[in-house]
Design an enzyme around this catalytic site. Structure first.
Site, mmCIF file in Angstrom:
data_model
loop_
_atom_site.group_PDB
_atom_site.id
_atom_site.type_symbol
_atom_site.label_atom_id
_atom_site.label_comp_id
_atom_site.label_asym_id
_atom_site.label_seq_id
_atom_site.Cartn_x
_atom_site.Cartn_y
_atom_site.Cartn_z
ATOM 1 N N SER A 139 0.843 -1.196 0.000
ATOM 2 C CA SER A 139 0.000 0.000 0.000
ATOM 3 C C SER A 139 0.874 1.240 0.000
ATOM 4 O O SER A 139 1.647 1.475 0.931
ATOM 5 C CB SER A 139 -0.911 0.010 1.221
ATOM 6 O OG SER A 139 -1.620 1.234 1.244
ATOM 7 N N HIS A 176 -1.162 -1.136 -4.226
ATOM 8 C CA HIS A 176 -2.473 -0.759 -3.702
ATOM 9 C C HIS A 176 -2.472 0.759 -3.482
ATOM 10 O O HIS A 176 -1.584 1.292 -2.817
ATOM 11 C CB HIS A 176 -2.701 -1.506 -2.381
ATOM 12 C CG HIS A 176 -4.046 -1.305 -1.772
ATOM 13 N ND1 HIS A 176 -5.176 -1.976 -2.193
ATOM 14 C CD2 HIS A 176 -4.438 -0.513 -0.755
ATOM 15 C CE1 HIS A 176 -6.209 -1.607 -1.452
ATOM 16 N NE2 HIS A 176 -5.796 -0.714 -0.570
ATOM 17 N N ASP A 188 -4.685 3.903 -2.151
ATOM 18 C CA ASP A 188 -5.845 4.290 -1.343
ATOM 19 C C ASP A 188 -6.298 5.701 -1.694
ATOM 20 O O ASP A 188 -5.502 6.639 -1.671
ATOM 21 C CB ASP A 188 -5.465 4.256 0.145
ATOM 22 C CG ASP A 188 -5.321 2.836 0.655
ATOM 23 O OD1 ASP A 188 -6.266 2.050 0.477
ATOM 24 O OD2 ASP A 188 -4.259 2.515 1.229
ATOM 25 N N MET A 244 -9.039 8.588 -0.554
ATOM 26 C CA MET A 244 -9.936 8.987 0.543
ATOM 27 C C MET A 244 -10.429 10.410 0.303
ATOM 28 O O MET A 244 -9.671 11.251 -0.189
ATOM 29 C CB MET A 244 -9.187 8.950 1.873
ATOM 30 C CG MET A 244 -8.502 7.627 2.164
ATOM 31 S SD MET A 244 -7.691 7.680 3.767
ATOM 32 C CE MET A 244 -6.749 6.149 3.698
ATOM 33 N N HIS A 289 -8.240 1.530 -4.429
ATOM 34 C CA HIS A 289 -9.270 1.333 -3.399
ATOM 35 C C HIS A 289 -9.922 2.686 -3.109
ATOM 36 O O HIS A 289 -9.317 3.546 -2.482
ATOM 37 C CB HIS A 289 -8.556 0.750 -2.159
ATOM 38 C CG HIS A 289 -9.403 0.624 -0.945
ATOM 39 N ND1 HIS A 289 -8.859 0.381 0.306
ATOM 40 C CD2 HIS A 289 -10.745 0.701 -0.759
ATOM 41 C CE1 HIS A 289 -9.823 0.306 1.198
ATOM 42 N NE2 HIS A 289 -10.977 0.505 0.588
ATOM 43 N N MET A 304 -12.145 4.972 -1.185
ATOM 44 C CA MET A 304 -12.887 5.206 0.074
ATOM 45 C C MET A 304 -13.545 6.564 -0.055
ATOM 46 O O MET A 304 -13.171 7.534 0.600
ATOM 47 C CB MET A 304 -11.907 5.161 1.262
ATOM 48 C CG MET A 304 -11.464 3.742 1.583
ATOM 49 S SD MET A 304 -9.994 3.732 2.617
ATOM 50 C CE MET A 304 -8.745 3.779 1.347
ATOM 51 N N MET A 342 -12.107 -5.568 4.578
ATOM 52 C CA MET A 342 -11.289 -4.691 5.428
ATOM 53 C C MET A 342 -11.030 -5.395 6.761
ATOM 54 O O MET A 342 -11.959 -5.872 7.417
ATOM 55 C CB MET A 342 -12.005 -3.365 5.701
ATOM 56 C CG MET A 342 -12.129 -2.418 4.520
ATOM 57 S SD MET A 342 -10.588 -2.017 3.670
ATOM 58 C CE MET A 342 -9.619 -1.252 4.980
ATOM 59 N N ASP A 353 -7.157 -6.199 3.695
ATOM 60 C CA ASP A 353 -6.471 -4.898 3.775
ATOM 61 C C ASP A 353 -6.566 -4.355 5.191
ATOM 62 O O ASP A 353 -7.663 -4.116 5.692
ATOM 63 C CB ASP A 353 -7.164 -3.941 2.782
ATOM 64 C CG ASP A 353 -6.547 -2.558 2.726
ATOM 65 O OD1 ASP A 353 -5.439 -2.363 3.267
ATOM 66 O OD2 ASP A 353 -7.187 -1.668 2.123
#
Ligand code: DX5
Ligand code: ZN
Length: 216
Positions: free
Chosen positions: A7, A32, A34, A36, A65, A67, A138, A176
């Site tokens: 990540s 990965h 992320d 957000m 991913h 979010m 998660m 994750d």
């Protein structure tokens, strides 16, 4: 062999390319990423400009991913930025819109994925399983790296392993949050084959040994 997805949330933002190269040399085949929005989770991270910058410097798989609230609004940007997998939270919109979001991702030729937060029952994602190339469980509350692994999420992984065998056997099962040398074995035993590792991977002195241990 399992897949390890380091990540990049745990990378040094001022030395992202250096960390990508270190991880590539250590054998990373996926990254990965992320995303957000400060609303769906109480934190901010990367956006689609980061995905497109990464796409220019690496040919490894980009596992993005999201979010973010109502991800349908941004599918086009993330697909065009070069995501290989684009994963959305089942909690982030209505069932109709989640379904439409997964379809739209696939229309762009990107692999759709769905994610569940720790408090969400796994059965919530059942209606979408056939549309997905990846399901992410998660193992921490989303929003921050460096949290402790929640072993009580393992029944969700086992349920997925059993259910996907019937409806979508090639779908990846990813975990994750808090995944490290000690917690990875139980994830694999329960059926996870893609392991996201942020702080444990970036802090590992021997990243190649860390990645090989998790892949085994
Ligand atoms: C948390 C993120 C994770 C995070 C994992 O919301 O989805 O991908 O980077 O970090 P570690 O491995 O440190 O728990
Ligand atoms: Zn993540």
């Amino acid at each position: 062999m399992n897949i390890v997805a380091p990540s990049l949330l745990a990378a040094d933002p001022m030395h992202m390319e250096r960390d990508v190269r270190l991880l590539e040399s250590a054998g990373a085949k996926w990254f990965h990423v992320d995303v957000m929005d400060g609303l769906f989770v109480p934190n901010f991270s990367f956006g689609y400009s980061t995905v497109s910058a990464l796409r220019k410097i690496t040919n490894r798989i980009l596992d993005v991913h999201l979010m973010i609230d109502r991800p349908l609004r941004y599918v086009e940007q993330f697909c065009k930025a070069g995501a290989d997998y684009l994963t959305v939270h089942v909690e982030a919109d209505t069932p109709e819109n989640i379904s439409a979001t997964l379809d739209k991702i696939a229309e762009y030729g990107v692999k759709p994925g769905i994610v569940v937060k720790p408090k969400t029952p796994i059965e919530t994602i059942e209606p979408y399983l056939e549309k997905c190339a990846l399901v992410l469980v998660m193992t921490v509350e989303p929003g921050f790296g460096g949290q402790s692994f929640m072993a009580d999420m393992m029944p969700k992984v086992a349920w997925l392993k059993q259910t996907l065998a019937k409806v979508n056997p090639t779908c990846h099962i990813e975990v994750d949050g808090g995944v490290d040398i000690k917690t990875a074995p139980v994830c694999k035993e329960n059926g996870a084959n893609v392991l996201v590792a942020g702080s444990a991977c970036l802090k590992a002195e021997d990243k190649a040994a860390f990645i090989s241990a998790l892949e085994a």
